[in-house]
Write a protein that holds these residues in place. Sequence first.
Motif, PDB file in Angstrom:
ATOM      1  N   MET A   5     -16.148  -7.012   1.615  1.00 20.01           N
ATOM      2  CA  MET A   5     -14.840  -7.671   1.658  1.00 20.01           C
ATOM      3  C   MET A   5     -13.775  -6.703   2.171  1.00 20.01           C
ATOM      4  SD  MET A   5     -12.490  -9.206  -1.365  1.00 20.01           S
ATOM      5  CE  MET A   5     -13.483 -10.510  -2.001  1.00 20.01           C
TER       6      MET A   5
ATOM      7  N   ASP B   3      -8.716  -8.018   9.293  1.00 15.54           N
ATOM      8  CA  ASP B   3      -7.561  -8.919   9.373  1.00 15.54           C
ATOM      9  C   ASP B   3      -6.230  -8.200   9.219  1.00 15.54           C
ATOM     10  OD1 ASP B   3      -9.230 -11.014   9.758  1.00 15.54           O
ATOM     11  OD2 ASP B   3      -9.193 -11.735   7.693  1.00 15.54           O
ATOM     12  N   VAL B   4      -6.219  -7.153   8.390  1.00 13.69           N
ATOM     13  CA  VAL B   4      -4.936  -6.498   8.122  1.00 13.69           C
ATOM     14  C   VAL B   4      -4.600  -5.473   9.211  1.00 13.69           C
ATOM     15  CG1 VAL B   4      -3.620  -5.075   6.486  1.00 13.69           C
ATOM     16  CG2 VAL B   4      -5.135  -6.853   5.633  1.00 13.69           C
ATOM     17  N   TYR B   5      -5.606  -4.732   9.682  1.00 15.54           N
ATOM     18  CA  TYR B   5      -5.281  -3.595  10.556  1.00 15.54           C
ATOM     19  C   TYR B   5      -5.705  -3.743  12.019  1.00 15.54           C
ATOM     20  CZ  TYR B   5      -3.834  -1.225   6.333  1.00 15.54           C
ATOM     21  OH  TYR B   5      -3.173  -0.887   5.179  1.00 15.54           O
TER      22      TYR B   5
ATOM     23  N   SER C  49      -4.474   1.378   3.509  1.00 18.79           N
ATOM     24  CA  SER C  49      -5.380   1.034   2.422  1.00 18.79           C
ATOM     25  C   SER C  49      -5.241  -0.438   2.076  1.00 18.79           C
ATOM     26  CB  SER C  49      -5.091   1.913   1.210  1.00 18.79           C
ATOM     27  OG  SER C  49      -3.716   1.921   0.935  1.00 18.79           O
ATOM     28  N   LEU C  50      -6.160  -0.921   1.272  1.00 18.49           N
ATOM     29  CA  LEU C  50      -6.095  -2.319   0.814  1.00 18.49           C
ATOM     30  C   LEU C  50      -6.964  -2.497  -0.427  1.00 18.49           C
ATOM     31  CD1 LEU C  50      -9.073  -3.341   1.853  1.00 18.49           C
ATOM     32  CD2 LEU C  50      -7.874  -3.772   3.974  1.00 18.49           C
ATOM     33  N   HIS C  51      -6.817  -3.638  -1.076  1.00 24.34           N
ATOM     34  CA  HIS C  51      -7.637  -3.950  -2.244  1.00 24.34           C
ATOM     35  C   HIS C  51      -8.732  -4.931  -1.843  1.00 24.34           C
ATOM     36  CE1 HIS C  51      -5.143  -2.099  -5.400  1.00 24.34           C
ATOM     37  NE2 HIS C  51      -4.155  -2.302  -4.542  1.00 24.34           N
TER      38      HIS C  51
ATOM     39  N   PHE D   3      -5.787   4.476   8.717  1.00 27.82           N
ATOM     40  CA  PHE D   3      -4.838   3.421   9.090  1.00 27.82           C
ATOM     41  C   PHE D   3      -4.027   2.934   7.907  1.00 27.82           C
ATOM     42  CE2 PHE D   3      -5.262   1.004  13.297  1.00 27.82           C
ATOM     43  CZ  PHE D   3      -5.532   2.149  14.005  1.00 27.82           C
TER      44      PHE D   3
ATOM     45  N   ARG E  83      -0.506  -2.355  -7.817  1.00 24.77           N
ATOM     46  CA  ARG E  83      -0.230  -3.635  -7.164  1.00 24.77           C
ATOM     47  C   ARG E  83       0.118  -4.693  -8.213  1.00 24.77           C
ATOM     48  NH1 ARG E  83      -1.984  -5.770  -2.125  1.00 24.77           N
ATOM     49  NH2 ARG E  83      -2.097  -3.590  -1.556  1.00 24.77           N
TER      50      ARG E  83
ATOM     51  N   ALA F 108     -19.221  -8.897  -7.002  1.00 22.09           N
ATOM     52  CA  ALA F 108     -19.349  -7.499  -6.558  1.00 22.09           C
ATOM     53  C   ALA F 108     -20.074  -6.669  -7.623  1.00 22.09           C
ATOM     54  CB  ALA F 108     -17.971  -6.913  -6.272  1.00 22.09           C
TER      55      ALA F 108
ATOM     56  N   ARG G 298       4.246   0.274  12.344  1.00 18.05           N
ATOM     57  CA  ARG G 298       3.364  -0.868  12.609  1.00 18.05           C
ATOM     58  C   ARG G 298       4.141  -2.177  12.540  1.00 18.05           C
ATOM     59  NH1 ARG G 298      -1.915   0.057  12.447  1.00 18.05           N
ATOM     60  NH2 ARG G 298      -2.244  -2.161  12.105  1.00 18.05           N
TER      61      ARG G 298
ATOM     62  N   SER H 239       0.836  -1.205   0.000  1.00 10.44           N
ATOM     63  CA  SER H 239       0.000   0.000   0.000  1.00 10.44           C
ATOM     64  C   SER H 239       0.868   1.250   0.000  1.00 10.44           C
ATOM     65  CB  SER H 239      -0.897   0.059   1.240  1.00 10.44           C
ATOM     66  OG  SER H 239      -1.784  -1.007   1.241  1.00 10.44           O
TER      67      SER H 239
ATOM     68  N   TRP I  30      -9.198  -5.771  -8.345  1.00  8.49           N
ATOM     69  CA  TRP I  30      -9.935  -5.277  -7.179  1.00  8.49           C
ATOM     70  C   TRP I  30      -9.558  -3.815  -6.916  1.00  8.49           C
ATOM     71  CZ3 TRP I  30      -9.143  -9.732  -3.061  1.00  8.49           C
ATOM     72  CH2 TRP I  30      -9.821 -10.864  -3.505  1.00  8.49           C
ATOM     73  N   PRO I  31     -10.557  -2.970  -6.685  1.00  9.83           N
ATOM     74  CA  PRO I  31     -10.242  -1.557  -6.443  1.00  9.83           C
ATOM     75  C   PRO I  31      -9.563  -1.331  -5.083  1.00  9.83           C
ATOM     76  CG  PRO I  31     -12.610  -1.933  -6.264  1.00  9.83           C
ATOM     77  CD  PRO I  31     -11.999  -3.218  -6.743  1.00  9.83           C
ATOM     78  N   LEU I  32      -9.041  -0.128  -4.925  1.00 10.53           N
ATOM     79  CA  LEU I  32      -8.325   0.264  -3.703  1.00 10.53           C
ATOM     80  C   LEU I  32      -9.294   0.938  -2.729  1.00 10.53           C
ATOM     81  CD1 LEU I  32      -5.339   0.437  -2.596  1.00 10.53           C
ATOM     82  CD2 LEU I  32      -5.286   2.755  -3.534  1.00 10.53           C
TER      83      LEU I  32
ATOM     84  N   ALA J  26     -14.894 -13.087  -7.240  1.00 10.94           N
ATOM     85  CA  ALA J  26     -15.246 -12.059  -6.252  1.00 10.94           C
ATOM     86  C   ALA J  26     -15.616 -10.755  -6.945  1.00 10.94           C
ATOM     87  CB  ALA J  26     -14.085 -11.845  -5.279  1.00 10.94           C
ATOM     88  N   MET J  27     -14.852 -10.426  -7.976  1.00 11.76           N
ATOM     89  CA  MET J  27     -15.108  -9.175  -8.716  1.00 11.76           C
ATOM     90  C   MET J  27     -16.440  -9.268  -9.465  1.00 11.76           C
ATOM     91  SD  MET J  27     -13.395  -6.398  -8.757  1.00 11.76           S
ATOM     92  CE  MET J  27     -14.603  -5.123  -9.060  1.00 11.76           C
TER      93      MET J  27
ATOM     94  N   ALA K 106     -12.815  -6.569  -3.478  1.00  9.85           N
ATOM     95  CA  ALA K 106     -13.787  -6.556  -4.576  1.00  9.85           C
ATOM     96  C   ALA K 106     -14.968  -5.651  -4.259  1.00  9.85           C
ATOM     97  CB  ALA K 106     -14.268  -7.979  -4.863  1.00  9.85           C
ATOM     98  N   ASP K 107     -15.424  -5.652  -3.000  1.00  7.45           N
ATOM     99  CA  ASP K 107     -16.552  -4.789  -2.625  1.00  7.45           C
ATOM    100  C   ASP K 107     -16.397  -4.325  -1.176  1.00  7.45           C
ATOM    101  OD1 ASP K 107     -17.242  -6.963  -1.047  1.00  7.45           O
ATOM    102  OD2 ASP K 107     -18.742  -7.707  -2.468  1.00  7.45           O
TER     103      ASP K 107
END
Lengths: 318, 96
Positions: free
Chosen positions: B35, B42-44, B27-29, B25, A96, A306, A156, A87, B7-9, A302-303, B31-32
């Motif tokens: 998610m 889980d990440v943060y 960002s992440l990717h 905190f 990415r 969505a 972190r 990120s 997958w969008p950001l 998944a996409m 699908a919606d």
Amino acid sequence: MGEEQIKNLEAQFEARIARDEKIEPKDWMPEKYRQTHIRQISQHAHSEVVGMLPEGNWITRAPSLRRKVALLAKIQDEAGHGLYLYSACETLGVSRDELYEQLHSGKAKYSSIFNYPTITWADMGAIGWLVDGAAIINQVPLCNTSYGPYARAMVRVCKEESFHQRQGYEIMLKLANGTPEQKAMAQDALNRWWWPSLMMLGPTDAESVHTEQSMKWKLKRKSNDELRQQFIDQTVPQADILGLTIPDPDLKWNEEKGSYDFGEIDWDEFWQVVKGHGPCNKERMKARVGAWERGEWVRDAAMAYAEKQQKRKEKQVV
Amino acid sequence: MSTTKNWPLWEVFVRSKNGLEHRHFGSLHAADAEMALENARDVYTRRNEGVSIWVVESKHITASNPEHNGEMFEPAQDKVYRHPTFYELPDEVKYM
């Protein structure tokens, strides 16, 4: 922009860093600063991701549930660290997908240490103790680096890394105080991981091509040789507590220097592994690329799901 | 390579405890949105870092341009009369 104007901006930029100001994603920055950061941050992210593979080998073989949950949590942290770093890297304008492509095609490097095999359970101990220990020494100074998103990610990462090292050392402690066979297993792991861990801190200062510029940008605060000395000085007493012997006959306390003298590092081995000829380079990339390719249908599904949900929602509004 | 879209950001904001604001905190990717929330957890927040999470797709954020920082923020610099210390009062005046 004219050449004069760029020079002017560069001078202002260097002055900001010298004043300890942070650089944020939308700020103007020299192209070389951007490229160097993309390279370093992505290498760092790739190392976290590939670093999961040697340890993944032992999840199903952990000797107890306590060890298994700890190892799982550690590996999950590494996935998390990879994500923080990717990120941070993406804020520099690289996607990415491009970053993954660079890793998978072999264009981007990751830490060479992960190209060594993990053949016994004691390797989980040695990795946590030595590899994570060396990583901490590398990473702590980066919490103050000039690029804001990288520095924040590192804060972190460093907070979480200390658990990794302690869990590794505890594994070593248990084995070192176990049966003679267990102690021998711990010693064998130390023998195999000691030198690669020293190499992890990078080539000697004389050979390091990026040091000077990186120091200026606070991507680096101490030289590789200084970091290596620090690592050795703090690790030797830890080995003593374990009752294990560091596999270096030249290792000796130097009273005058107030630090340890140590033997010659086999840099040929280091460069061989960097160039792709380590024991597991091919296996690591195969596992990584395979996981990525086998996951493609999941990502696509998944996409598609969505998008379908989104369309349904839009229809309801109409 | 995949033929479908990536997958969008998403940007992740976490409230570390009630009484505090949500803070950015990372960002992440995903699908919606659903998610994105699950991944953000889980990440943060693997170590009790949060009690509430917001996610917003990064493309919906409008940011100011640092190149315009002069016209954006400098006008506030010479308005010292917006600060209490600008006003000179005798020391005898209490509670002010």
